[in-house]
Scaffold this motif. Sequence first.
Motif, mmCIF file in Angstrom:
data_model
loop_
_atom_site.group_PDB
_atom_site.id
_atom_site.type_symbol
_atom_site.label_atom_id
_atom_site.label_comp_id
_atom_site.label_asym_id
_atom_site.label_seq_id
_atom_site.Cartn_x
_atom_site.Cartn_y
_atom_site.Cartn_z
ATOM 1 N N ASN A 24 0.865 -1.186 0.000
ATOM 2 C CA ASN A 24 0.000 0.000 0.000
ATOM 3 C C ASN A 24 0.901 1.235 0.000
ATOM 4 O OD1 ASN A 24 -2.033 1.834 0.249
ATOM 5 N ND2 ASN A 24 -2.996 0.864 2.025
ATOM 6 N N VAL A 25 1.249 1.696 -1.197
ATOM 7 C CA VAL A 25 2.299 2.697 -1.342
ATOM 8 C C VAL A 25 1.698 4.067 -1.618
ATOM 9 C CG1 VAL A 25 4.354 3.377 -2.651
ATOM 10 C CG2 VAL A 25 3.911 0.962 -2.192
ATOM 11 N N VAL A 26 2.195 5.072 -0.877
ATOM 12 C CA VAL A 26 1.815 6.470 -1.077
ATOM 13 C C VAL A 26 3.063 7.248 -1.490
ATOM 14 C CG1 VAL A 26 0.901 8.572 0.003
ATOM 15 C CG2 VAL A 26 -0.037 6.324 0.625
ATOM 16 N N ILE A 27 2.932 8.072 -2.521
ATOM 17 C CA ILE A 27 4.036 8.927 -2.966
ATOM 18 C C ILE A 27 3.969 10.248 -2.216
ATOM 19 C CG2 ILE A 27 5.042 10.147 -4.934
ATOM 20 C CD1 ILE A 27 3.850 7.991 -6.736
ATOM 21 N N HIS A 28 5.098 10.704 -1.694
ATOM 22 C CA HIS A 28 5.184 11.990 -1.004
ATOM 23 C C HIS A 28 6.073 12.934 -1.811
ATOM 24 C CE1 HIS A 28 4.445 9.147 2.441
ATOM 25 N NE2 HIS A 28 3.474 10.021 2.603
ATOM 26 N N CYS A 29 5.549 14.099 -2.117
ATOM 27 C CA CYS A 29 6.318 15.130 -2.818
ATOM 28 C C CYS A 29 6.423 16.341 -1.893
ATOM 29 C CB CYS A 29 5.634 15.502 -4.124
ATOM 30 S SG CYS A 29 6.523 16.745 -5.085
ATOM 31 N N ILE A 30 7.647 16.661 -1.482
ATOM 32 C CA ILE A 30 7.884 17.769 -0.555
ATOM 33 C C ILE A 30 8.247 19.007 -1.358
ATOM 34 C CG2 ILE A 30 9.226 18.562 1.421
ATOM 35 C CD1 ILE A 30 9.823 15.654 2.088
ATOM 36 N N LEU A 31 7.443 20.040 -1.225
ATOM 37 C CA LEU A 31 7.669 21.304 -1.937
ATOM 38 C C LEU A 31 8.029 22.370 -0.907
ATOM 39 C CD1 LEU A 31 4.418 21.116 -4.102
ATOM 40 C CD2 LEU A 31 6.698 20.402 -4.806
ATOM 41 N N ARG A 32 9.245 22.875 -0.976
ATOM 42 C CA ARG A 32 9.672 23.930 -0.052
ATOM 43 C C ARG A 32 9.634 25.272 -0.752
ATOM 44 N NH1 ARG A 32 14.691 23.581 3.401
ATOM 45 N NH2 ARG A 32 13.455 25.152 4.476
#
Length: 477
Positions: free
Chosen positions: A25-33
């Motif tokens: 059960n994979v979730v993609i995380h995209c961190i935008l600073r």
Amino acid sequence: MACPETTSDEPLTPAGRLFLQPQTNVVIHCILRGKKPGDIDAIKSTIRSSLMVQHPRFCSLLVRDKNSFEHWRRTQIDIDRHVIVINNRLDKSGNLVDEPQGPTTEEDDEAAANQYVADLSVSCPLSMDKPLWELHILMAHKCAVFRIHHALGDGISLMSMLMASCRRTDDADALPRLVPDKRPEIKGGKGRNWFWLFGVLWWVLKMVLYTLAFSVEFVLRTFLVSDEKTVITGGDGVELWPRKLVTAKFLLDDMKVVKRAVPNTTINDVLLGVVSSGLSRYLDHRTPNALRDGLRMTGVAMVNIRAQPGLQELSELIKNKSDARWGNKFGVILLPVYYHKSGNDPLECLKRAKATVDKKKHSLEAILSYWIGDLVMSLLGAKYACMLNYKLLCNTTFTISNVVGPLEEISLAGNPLSSIKVNTSSLPQAITMHMLSYAGKAEMQILVAKDIIPDPEFLAKCFEDALLEMKEAALEK
């Protein structure tokens, strides 16, 4: 906001069903600073007017019919349920604090955001009562975390979607420029002779042999063969262990200097060489004189198998019959790296990496792995496909991916971005690495099981030092 109505539900793709199984059960995380605190109203307005919420995947609920088959069902989007605002500061452990203890730095903000995402990667699955995406905004850290379930699409689809919502900081009306795809030139037929025909036959023969060899290895690695145990080995159940997220930072110019030291080398070759050298450095630190030279550690790498490589035009992705196609269109290849004691020529790691990647690119391993997964899903169902995928991850040491980002700085909702980083939720391996380039920099997010890798900051430094050592060797060459 309502999506266009439809008269019937849409079934999930085989890959989408795989990513909904408990063990994968994979979730993609995209961190935008950002460079300044976000404007919540502007962010919500940008989302409402974006192409994202017009895409069926982002405005559909996951439902199951009476036979437990999954489908997408269109629904109305309530932006307020998807945008989660956190006003308080976080400390380096990811805990909320009322007031910072002393002055804070960009490094403190990055560490706090990394730990926040590390905690999300283990303990916070996406809610199934709304479309499977969220945007977490950390106001005090000028940071946003875009969470998207992998069933909605792969990294190429989702980064292409993000780029369609961004604009260049030097031209507010222009879309981001991406690294152009350099295709090999196809020479004309003049001068072709028997030597040319022999070369083509030899090329085809090598492709067949490499494909057979790597396919057999892929099957054996799934069912029988596993990497030797080391201090960085994960395994069954490790995906549930507490995580820590750190960042290794590189300059693309440094990687290009190293790339030029060995003819016909790519950035991906350099990345694999850096990983090989960095892991050897780390193992020397943790287990000095305890490992045999040449010990193999196997990585799992995702490869885009669309006809058009690289990030895609969003309009092409949305077309049902497009060669680009939205969704999860990637195969898997196995990338071996080897432990070698320090003191060897730093460029040897690069040469070994290049030789490995060249053989992989000359085979159909990625396409076959995609077909095999699709066949298992069709014949045996998601449960057995998940079991095989999970077994492969348990028998290998790390996962790695690399996505190309924009050439220059960009802005989102009027806020210039200082960095873009990606990673996924935890896997049974103790180390997962995801690199993304942005405006001349490359940042690799390293998600580790902190009970197995107690000093992830040192691991990140090993990768950074490996690149610098390779650069020095390249300049001396």
